[in-house]
Write a protein that holds these residues in place. Sequence first.
Motif, PDB file in Angstrom:
ATOM      1  N   MET A 188       0.828  -1.199   0.000  1.00  0.00           N
ATOM      2  CA  MET A 188       0.000   0.000   0.000  1.00  0.00           C
ATOM      3  C   MET A 188       0.867   1.255   0.000  1.00  0.00           C
ATOM      4  O   MET A 188       0.558   2.240  -0.686  1.00  0.00           O
ATOM      5  CB  MET A 188      -0.923   0.004   1.218  1.00  0.00           C
ATOM      6  CG  MET A 188      -1.948   1.120   1.226  1.00  0.00           C
ATOM      7  SD  MET A 188      -3.315   0.845   0.077  1.00  0.00           S
ATOM      8  CE  MET A 188      -4.286  -0.372   0.992  1.00  0.00           C
ATOM      9  N   GLY A 189       1.981   1.210   0.720  1.00  0.00           N
ATOM     10  CA  GLY A 189       2.870   2.366   0.769  1.00  0.00           C
ATOM     11  C   GLY A 189       3.493   2.681  -0.581  1.00  0.00           C
ATOM     12  O   GLY A 189       3.599   3.850  -0.971  1.00  0.00           O
ATOM     13  N   VAL A 190       3.879   1.649  -1.329  1.00  0.00           N
ATOM     14  CA  VAL A 190       4.467   1.845  -2.659  1.00  0.00           C
ATOM     15  C   VAL A 190       3.428   2.406  -3.619  1.00  0.00           C
ATOM     16  O   VAL A 190       3.719   3.297  -4.423  1.00  0.00           O
ATOM     17  CB  VAL A 190       5.044   0.514  -3.185  1.00  0.00           C
ATOM     18  CG1 VAL A 190       5.468   0.649  -4.639  1.00  0.00           C
ATOM     19  CG2 VAL A 190       6.223   0.068  -2.333  1.00  0.00           C
ATOM     20  N   ILE A 191       2.196   1.896  -3.541  1.00  0.00           N
ATOM     21  CA  ILE A 191       1.121   2.383  -4.408  1.00  0.00           C
ATOM     22  C   ILE A 191       0.843   3.853  -4.116  1.00  0.00           C
ATOM     23  O   ILE A 191       0.724   4.681  -5.037  1.00  0.00           O
ATOM     24  CB  ILE A 191      -0.162   1.543  -4.217  1.00  0.00           C
ATOM     25  CG1 ILE A 191       0.091   0.095  -4.624  1.00  0.00           C
ATOM     26  CG2 ILE A 191      -1.318   2.127  -5.025  1.00  0.00           C
ATOM     27  CD1 ILE A 191      -1.051  -0.852  -4.285  1.00  0.00           C
ATOM     28  N   LYS A 192       0.767   4.211  -2.852  1.00  0.00           N
ATOM     29  CA  LYS A 192       0.504   5.600  -2.485  1.00  0.00           C
ATOM     30  C   LYS A 192       1.651   6.522  -2.892  1.00  0.00           C
ATOM     31  O   LYS A 192       1.424   7.680  -3.264  1.00  0.00           O
ATOM     32  CB  LYS A 192       0.246   5.702  -0.976  1.00  0.00           C
ATOM     33  CG  LYS A 192      -1.091   5.110  -0.537  1.00  0.00           C
ATOM     34  CD  LYS A 192      -1.287   5.280   0.956  1.00  0.00           C
ATOM     35  CE  LYS A 192      -2.667   4.781   1.392  1.00  0.00           C
ATOM     36  NZ  LYS A 192      -2.864   4.937   2.849  1.00  0.00           N
ATOM     37  N   LYS A 193       2.871   6.012  -2.847  1.00  0.00           N
ATOM     38  CA  LYS A 193       4.012   6.824  -3.258  1.00  0.00           C
ATOM     39  C   LYS A 193       3.916   7.172  -4.742  1.00  0.00           C
ATOM     40  O   LYS A 193       4.165   8.311  -5.151  1.00  0.00           O
ATOM     41  CB  LYS A 193       5.313   6.070  -2.981  1.00  0.00           C
ATOM     42  CG  LYS A 193       6.562   6.872  -3.292  1.00  0.00           C
ATOM     43  CD  LYS A 193       7.819   6.091  -2.930  1.00  0.00           C
ATOM     44  CE  LYS A 193       9.070   6.888  -3.259  1.00  0.00           C
ATOM     45  NZ  LYS A 193      10.303   6.122  -2.916  1.00  0.00           N
ATOM     46  N   ALA A 194       3.509   6.183  -5.569  1.00  0.00           N
ATOM     47  CA  ALA A 194       3.330   6.442  -7.000  1.00  0.00           C
ATOM     48  C   ALA A 194       2.204   7.439  -7.237  1.00  0.00           C
ATOM     49  O   ALA A 194       2.307   8.333  -8.092  1.00  0.00           O
ATOM     50  CB  ALA A 194       3.051   5.136  -7.734  1.00  0.00           C
ATOM     51  N   MET A 195       1.124   7.307  -6.478  1.00  0.00           N
ATOM     52  CA  MET A 195       0.001   8.226  -6.617  1.00  0.00           C
ATOM     53  C   MET A 195       0.409   9.640  -6.206  1.00  0.00           C
ATOM     54  O   MET A 195      -0.033  10.625  -6.814  1.00  0.00           O
ATOM     55  CB  MET A 195      -1.188   7.729  -5.790  1.00  0.00           C
ATOM     56  CG  MET A 195      -1.768   6.411  -6.294  1.00  0.00           C
ATOM     57  SD  MET A 195      -2.985   5.680  -5.175  1.00  0.00           S
ATOM     58  CE  MET A 195      -4.350   6.785  -5.402  1.00  0.00           C
ATOM     59  N   SER A 196       1.250   9.747  -5.187  1.00  0.00           N
ATOM     60  CA  SER A 196       1.735  11.069  -4.766  1.00  0.00           C
ATOM     61  C   SER A 196       2.567  11.712  -5.862  1.00  0.00           C
ATOM     62  O   SER A 196       2.461  12.922  -6.105  1.00  0.00           O
ATOM     63  CB  SER A 196       2.575  10.942  -3.489  1.00  0.00           C
ATOM     64  OG  SER A 196       1.799  10.499  -2.397  1.00  0.00           O
ATOM     65  N   GLN A 197       3.385  10.908  -6.538  1.00  0.00           N
ATOM     66  CA  GLN A 197       4.206  11.445  -7.620  1.00  0.00           C
ATOM     67  C   GLN A 197       3.333  11.980  -8.753  1.00  0.00           C
ATOM     68  O   GLN A 197       3.605  13.035  -9.313  1.00  0.00           O
ATOM     69  CB  GLN A 197       5.151  10.365  -8.157  1.00  0.00           C
ATOM     70  CG  GLN A 197       6.072  10.893  -9.255  1.00  0.00           C
ATOM     71  CD  GLN A 197       6.960   9.828  -9.850  1.00  0.00           C
ATOM     72  OE1 GLN A 197       7.050   8.704  -9.341  1.00  0.00           O
ATOM     73  NE2 GLN A 197       7.622  10.154 -10.954  1.00  0.00           N
ATOM     74  N   VAL A 198       2.260  11.240  -9.061  1.00  0.00           N
ATOM     75  CA  VAL A 198       1.355  11.695 -10.119  1.00  0.00           C
ATOM     76  C   VAL A 198       0.689  13.004  -9.709  1.00  0.00           C
ATOM     77  O   VAL A 198       0.575  13.932 -10.509  1.00  0.00           O
ATOM     78  CB  VAL A 198       0.301  10.615 -10.442  1.00  0.00           C
ATOM     79  CG1 VAL A 198      -0.725  11.158 -11.435  1.00  0.00           C
ATOM     80  CG2 VAL A 198       0.966   9.376 -11.009  1.00  0.00           C
ATOM     81  N   ARG A 199       0.239  13.092  -8.465  1.00  0.00           N
ATOM     82  CA  ARG A 199      -0.406  14.328  -8.015  1.00  0.00           C
ATOM     83  C   ARG A 199       0.547  15.516  -8.136  1.00  0.00           C
ATOM     84  O   ARG A 199       0.166  16.588  -8.624  1.00  0.00           O
ATOM     85  CB  ARG A 199      -0.893  14.191  -6.576  1.00  0.00           C
ATOM     86  CG  ARG A 199      -1.493  15.502  -6.073  1.00  0.00           C
ATOM     87  CD  ARG A 199      -2.100  15.425  -4.722  1.00  0.00           C
ATOM     88  NE  ARG A 199      -2.761  16.693  -4.420  1.00  0.00           N
ATOM     89  CZ  ARG A 199      -3.522  16.901  -3.353  1.00  0.00           C
ATOM     90  NH1 ARG A 199      -3.736  15.931  -2.497  1.00  0.00           N
ATOM     91  NH2 ARG A 199      -4.072  18.070  -3.156  1.00  0.00           N
TER      92      ARG A 199
END
Length: 413
Positions: A188-199
Amino acid sequence: MAQLDLRQKLAVLADAAKYDASCSSSGTSKRNSVGGKGIGSTEGMGICHAYTPDGRCVSLLKILLTNFCIYDCAYCINRVSSNVQRARFTVDEVVELTLNFYKRNYIEGLFLSSGIIQSGDYTMEQLVEVARKLRVDHDFRGYIHLKLIPEADPRLVEAAGLYADRLSANIELPREEALGRLAPQKSMGVIKKAMSQVRLGVEAARPGKRDRVKPPKFAPGGQSTQLIVGADGAPDSEILDRSASLYGGYGLRRVYYSAFSPIPDSSSTLPLSKPPLMREHRLYQADWLMRFYGFSAPEIAGATTGGMLDLAIDPKLAWALNSRAAFPVDVNIADREMLLRVPGLGVKSIDRMMRVRRYRTLRLEDVARLCRGIDKVRPWITALDWSPGGLTDAADLRARLVREPEPVQLTLF
């Protein structure tokens, strides 16, 4: 393994992509090939059908690059231990399919996902290369949605945002504990990190008022994600809490809800039957209330039973029945925020009412003309010539509003 031709690959990999619901084409910038430049557009009527906010239907070629996968997610039909027919497109085959389907007026864009092959970086490189060839080599101006591989190098995520209209990384399961148990290779942490980069990329691409040079576009359609409903036992209230945190934390355009579908040879920890599709529908309605009607997740959860949305009535009506002290609402003086909470009134109807009431006092018949159906609205409002009296607090109000019409025998002639 027998070699498959392009048609056979398409049959396998289009069918394998059907489990991903997040394929809306809404929200991106408009492009076209008017003037003889480029191929394709992001507009048009129209094999996966996605609908934009203004009601247009856009057809997307929805496929996987491959359904080979090195991961063993218990809920996924394409997991490494699954006994399914495998296939794989080359980059050039996907590009060729997209262009040929567009030229035949079958599609307006591409939705491309993939199983994990070799590594996250290798897979993401292949996805990005498809988008790069379409955009750069063929000047394709249609819609492109790429599925992110969260484990991939951030430079690949950045490259994907430069070519794609929308990016998505699926959270999949509302509960972090369940993701670790059912999809041990995912984090979940890796997925959220990618989503943060997109934002951050999307925000950086927004030109400032004083910018003389506009920054390059980055995923103009934003990002989305998908939650599987009914696989991990999470109630609707927990799913909506997760959605609300994703909207607030990562600026998502959409959260999609996909009812869990049992798969062959699945883990004994998964449910044996799928949840009712009406549950998925109610979650979409509740999501709409949070995005466009000013409701919070706790408000919607307060009208649930054991955390589960009522399948017989929509979430707004359930909230109103649970909050009768807030009604009736005077349609002639109430503010827009309160009118948005009236069952049966939509955003467009309310905007029309607020324009009309500047010039005349609204009667019940005026409201009836401005909304789709007055029966559902009548118990919750007052107008110049209408007051619901005791109807708002009637003990049988719910039964009156959900009463099914008497069945009518159809005839052949």
